[in-house]
Design a protein around this motif. Structure first.
Motif: not given
Length: 202
Positions: A10-13, A38-40, A49-50, A142-146
């Motif tokens: 899935r993706a968030v743009r 909220k996004i999750l 999701v935009y 933890r949540w990571e953003l790679k």
């Protein structure tokens, strides 16, 4: 600048304006507030999701603050006959990559990780793209953003393929260019983005 963050398939743009045909439930107005939670909740129902903002880059920075950012590098290795080096990990076809160590350049990391994960020594030819991938990492809770920096690399010596099994890699193989599309269909969207960048010759 628009940025896309992938959560597995899935993706968030982050955009200045969403396409007209996007359902209302798949659009978030950044002015009303954005958060990871909220996004999750929304991507549980929507594959894409935009997040709409006057300044999409600033909205992305606010979103990224809810994560621990990590840097990684990897790439597509091409041999003398045009085959791609691919790995099979956790049930999917993938490309070798890994975390950048302190003081290490992206290019050196890409070559090192490829050698460690596949046994192939390769040299960087050119940068391809960068991708963002968000995930929950149980080892650190933890949540990571790679952010992964991707490169095209070349290798002449194609012997001695050695999958790094301790990293979950089940198989390493050279794939003919005519066969890559079929394997990419069973891969992550980030990997398909890297493959697409390979066709954009400067």
């Amino acid at each position: 600048m628009e940025t896309t963050v992938y959560f597995a398939d899935r993706a968030v743009r982050f955009v200045a304006e969403a396409p007209a045909d996007v359902p209302a439930e798949a659009v978030i107005d950044a002015a009303a507030g954005i958060s990871r939670d909220k996004i999750l909740r929304i991507i549980e129902k929507c594959n894409l999701v935009y997040v709409v903002a006057h300044r999409p880059d600033e909205a992305f920075v606010r979103f990224a603050a809810d994560f621990t950012t990590v840097e990684a590098a990897g790439g597509i290795v091409v041999d003398s006959v045009g085959r791609w080096l691919m790995i099979h990990r956790n049930g999917r076809w993938d490309l070798p990559k890994g975390h950048i160590e302190e003081g290490e350049s992206c290019e050196i990391c890409a070559a090192r990780e490829i050698a460690e994960e596949t046994g192939v020594c390769a040299e960087v030819v050119r940068p391809l793209c960068a991708t963002w991938h968000a995930y929950w990492f149980p080892k650190t809770s933890r949540w990571e953003l790679k952010r992964t920096h991707w490169f095209e690399l070349r290798a002449d010596d194609c012997d001695g393929l050695a999958p790094q099994t301790e990293e979950g890699i089940e198989r390493v193989t050279w794939v003919a260019s005519s066969e890559t599309s079929a394997l990419l269909a069973d891969s992550f969207p980030t990997i398909r983005c890297v493959a697409a960048a390979m066709t954009q010759r400067c």
